[in-house]
Scaffold this motif. Sequence first.
Motif, PDB file in Angstrom:
ATOM      1  N   THR A  45       0.519  -1.078  -0.216  1.00  0.00           N
ATOM      2  CA  THR A  45      -0.503   0.219  -0.090  1.00  0.00           C
ATOM      3  C   THR A  45       0.642   2.079   0.562  1.00  0.00           C
ATOM      4  OG1 THR A  45       0.217   0.226   2.202  1.00  0.00           O
ATOM      5  CG2 THR A  45      -1.748  -1.279   1.296  1.00  0.00           C
ATOM      6  N   GLN A  46       0.123   2.591  -0.003  1.00  0.00           N
ATOM      7  CA  GLN A  46       1.106   3.706  -0.163  1.00  0.00           C
ATOM      8  C   GLN A  46       1.379   3.839   0.791  1.00  0.00           C
ATOM      9  OE1 GLN A  46      -1.009   7.006  -1.889  1.00  0.00           O
ATOM     10  NE2 GLN A  46      -1.251   5.681  -4.090  1.00  0.00           N
ATOM     11  N   SER A  47       0.687   3.645   2.222  1.00  0.00           N
ATOM     12  CA  SER A  47       1.090   4.074   3.011  1.00  0.00           C
ATOM     13  C   SER A  47       2.656   3.214   3.714  1.00  0.00           C
ATOM     14  CB  SER A  47       0.587   4.304   4.852  1.00  0.00           C
ATOM     15  OG  SER A  47      -0.553   2.410   4.439  1.00  0.00           O
ATOM     16  N   GLN A  48       2.217   1.708   3.348  1.00  0.00           N
ATOM     17  CA  GLN A  48       3.550   1.252   3.673  1.00  0.00           C
ATOM     18  C   GLN A  48       4.726   1.401   2.280  1.00  0.00           C
ATOM     19  OE1 GLN A  48       2.130  -2.857   2.632  1.00  0.00           O
ATOM     20  NE2 GLN A  48       1.356  -3.707   4.714  1.00  0.00           N
ATOM     21  N   ILE A  49       5.303   1.681   1.323  1.00  0.00           N
ATOM     22  CA  ILE A  49       5.807   1.701   0.713  1.00  0.00           C
ATOM     23  C   ILE A  49       6.769   3.609   1.255  1.00  0.00           C
ATOM     24  CG2 ILE A  49       6.480   2.988  -1.810  1.00  0.00           C
ATOM     25  CD1 ILE A  49       4.157   1.352  -2.747  1.00  0.00           C
ATOM     26  N   ALA A  50       5.158   4.538   2.439  1.00  0.00           N
ATOM     27  CA  ALA A  50       5.976   5.399   2.658  1.00  0.00           C
ATOM     28  C   ALA A  50       6.620   4.857   3.677  1.00  0.00           C
ATOM     29  CB  ALA A  50       4.408   6.392   2.826  1.00  0.00           C
ATOM     30  N   GLU A  51       6.140   4.157   4.229  1.00  0.00           N
ATOM     31  CA  GLU A  51       6.918   4.097   5.672  1.00  0.00           C
ATOM     32  C   GLU A  51       8.626   3.833   5.141  1.00  0.00           C
ATOM     33  OE1 GLU A  51       6.842   1.183   9.504  1.00  0.00           O
ATOM     34  OE2 GLU A  51       4.706   1.631   8.121  1.00  0.00           O
ATOM     35  N   ARG A  52       8.791   2.387   3.988  1.00  0.00           N
ATOM     36  CA  ARG A  52       9.330   1.930   3.977  1.00  0.00           C
ATOM     37  C   ARG A  52      10.774   2.780   3.220  1.00  0.00           C
ATOM     38  NH1 ARG A  52      10.207  -3.556   1.447  1.00  0.00           N
ATOM     39  NH2 ARG A  52      12.544  -3.588   0.809  1.00  0.00           N
ATOM     40  N   LEU A  53      10.032   3.529   2.691  1.00  0.00           N
ATOM     41  CA  LEU A  53      11.021   4.692   2.151  1.00  0.00           C
ATOM     42  C   LEU A  53      11.258   6.127   2.140  1.00  0.00           C
ATOM     43  CD1 LEU A  53       9.837   4.052  -2.090  1.00  0.00           C
ATOM     44  CD2 LEU A  53      11.801   3.500  -0.815  1.00  0.00           C
ATOM     45  N   GLY A  54      10.790   6.453   3.251  1.00  0.00           N
ATOM     46  CA  GLY A  54      11.497   7.361   4.577  1.00  0.00           C
ATOM     47  C   GLY A  54      10.209   8.443   4.192  1.00  0.00           C
ATOM     48  N   ILE A  55       9.466   8.328   3.009  1.00  0.00           N
ATOM     49  CA  ILE A  55       8.554   9.994   2.518  1.00  0.00           C
ATOM     50  C   ILE A  55       7.160   9.861   3.364  1.00  0.00           C
ATOM     51  CG2 ILE A  55       9.904  10.132   0.734  1.00  0.00           C
ATOM     52  CD1 ILE A  55       8.279   8.408  -0.893  1.00  0.00           C
ATOM     53  N   GLN A  72       2.834   9.555   2.319  1.00  0.00           N
ATOM     54  CA  GLN A  72       1.994   8.946   1.777  1.00  0.00           C
ATOM     55  C   GLN A  72       1.833   9.638   0.788  1.00  0.00           C
ATOM     56  OE1 GLN A  72      -1.464   7.321   3.688  1.00  0.00           O
ATOM     57  NE2 GLN A  72      -1.967   6.706   1.811  1.00  0.00           N
ATOM     58  N   MET A  73       1.685  11.431   0.000  1.00  0.00           N
ATOM     59  CA  MET A  73       1.028  12.234  -0.452  1.00  0.00           C
ATOM     60  C   MET A  73       2.350  11.945  -1.121  1.00  0.00           C
ATOM     61  SD  MET A  73      -1.077  14.040  -1.224  1.00  0.00           S
ATOM     62  CE  MET A  73      -2.312  15.113   0.593  1.00  0.00           C
ATOM     63  N   HIS A  74       3.248  12.030  -1.083  1.00  0.00           N
ATOM     64  CA  HIS A  74       4.283  12.109  -2.176  1.00  0.00           C
ATOM     65  C   HIS A  74       4.660  10.815  -2.818  1.00  0.00           C
ATOM     66  CE1 HIS A  74       9.297  13.180  -2.393  1.00  0.00           C
ATOM     67  NE2 HIS A  74       8.433  13.389  -3.610  1.00  0.00           N
ATOM     68  N   VAL A  75       4.503   9.577  -2.151  1.00  0.00           N
ATOM     69  CA  VAL A  75       4.501   8.196  -2.844  1.00  0.00           C
ATOM     70  C   VAL A  75       3.335   8.714  -3.671  1.00  0.00           C
ATOM     71  CG1 VAL A  75       3.385   6.377  -2.460  1.00  0.00           C
ATOM     72  CG2 VAL A  75       4.663   7.070  -0.882  1.00  0.00           C
ATOM     73  N   SER A  76       2.496   8.985  -3.682  1.00  0.00           N
ATOM     74  CA  SER A  76       0.627   9.102  -4.591  1.00  0.00           C
ATOM     75  C   SER A  76       1.610  10.255  -5.551  1.00  0.00           C
ATOM     76  CB  SER A  76      -0.294  10.439  -3.782  1.00  0.00           C
ATOM     77  OG  SER A  76      -1.249   9.994  -4.878  1.00  0.00           O
ATOM     78  N   ARG A  77       2.047  11.612  -5.175  1.00  0.00           N
ATOM     79  CA  ARG A  77       2.482  12.447  -6.369  1.00  0.00           C
ATOM     80  C   ARG A  77       3.588  11.621  -7.018  1.00  0.00           C
ATOM     81  NH1 ARG A  77       2.576  16.591  -2.828  1.00  0.00           N
ATOM     82  NH2 ARG A  77       4.946  15.693  -2.516  1.00  0.00           N
ATOM     83  N   LEU A  78       4.871  10.827  -6.589  1.00  0.00           N
ATOM     84  CA  LEU A  78       5.625  10.004  -7.092  1.00  0.00           C
ATOM     85  C   LEU A  78       5.647   8.886  -8.331  1.00  0.00           C
ATOM     86  CD1 LEU A  78       8.727   9.779  -5.144  1.00  0.00           C
ATOM     87  CD2 LEU A  78       8.772  11.419  -7.462  1.00  0.00           C
TER      88      LEU A  78
END
Length: 283
Positions: free
Chosen positions: A244-254, A256-262
């Motif tokens: 999920t986007q929240s899991q990716i955000a935690e993994r990459l240290g950014i 969730q909004m930034h993950v969605s834009r990327l």
Amino acid sequence: MPTVATHAPTETATTAQNATATRPVRDAPDTAAAFRRLTALPAGPEQSRVQEDLLRAWLPMAHRIAWRFRDKGESIEDLRQVAALGLLKAIRRFDPDRGPFEPFAIPTIRGELRRHFRDRMWDVRVPRRVQELRNTVRAACAELAHVPGSRQPTVTQLADRTGLGEEQVREGMAALESYSALSLDAANGDADTDDGGPSLTDLLGEPEHGFELVVDRESVKGAVRRLPQRERALLYLRFFEDRTQSQIAERLGISQMHVSRLLIQTCARIREETLQPADPGRP
């Protein structure tokens, strides 16, 4: 296929066997004394020898029973081996104090043959319950066929005859056609035509949408390779590991909004590069 060892008999045993083979069905060999002796012997070579003598004496009867199953798609030699195995089981289980051997052995041999067909001869394994329904329906069809003026029995008539429900009768009738499989290369058209019509493979085939996915993956490979490492990791986590986007955000240290834009920007970049005309100078 089980194999029952039947050693070459002595001249006396061979003569006795040939004589037994020419006797009428009810002219059984006199083996009462041998069976009484067998029950008194302990396990060992002597017991095995007596069992083999009894097996040779009764083998013509087993072969006659096997012959009755000859038109069911199995070779007669294999059927004789199965019948001999059933005969050996009968010899080992027989109690001479309970009566003559022949009435005991015949059901045992027949049961072994039927079990062989049930377990080994179906191209597609079906539950035993369905096989029993098939046998019941087949027997009822044969009985109704002997009624004067009868036609092909209906489901209702078979249900009345067998005591089964109509749905069970339909299941048994379907199993009548399931004993052997039909090749996918078999023609399914008019047998009088030159090519016999289309094969079952042609009729069962359908477009494989997975090929389109292969084309799409190959098309985007170049654009994905040109992405920065972080964006490639982002796509891998989202579309291959199903994070999920929240899991990716935690993994990459950014965030969730930034993950969605990327994700939006990266997918748009890949789409644009993939759909634009190929540049010969671009790797």
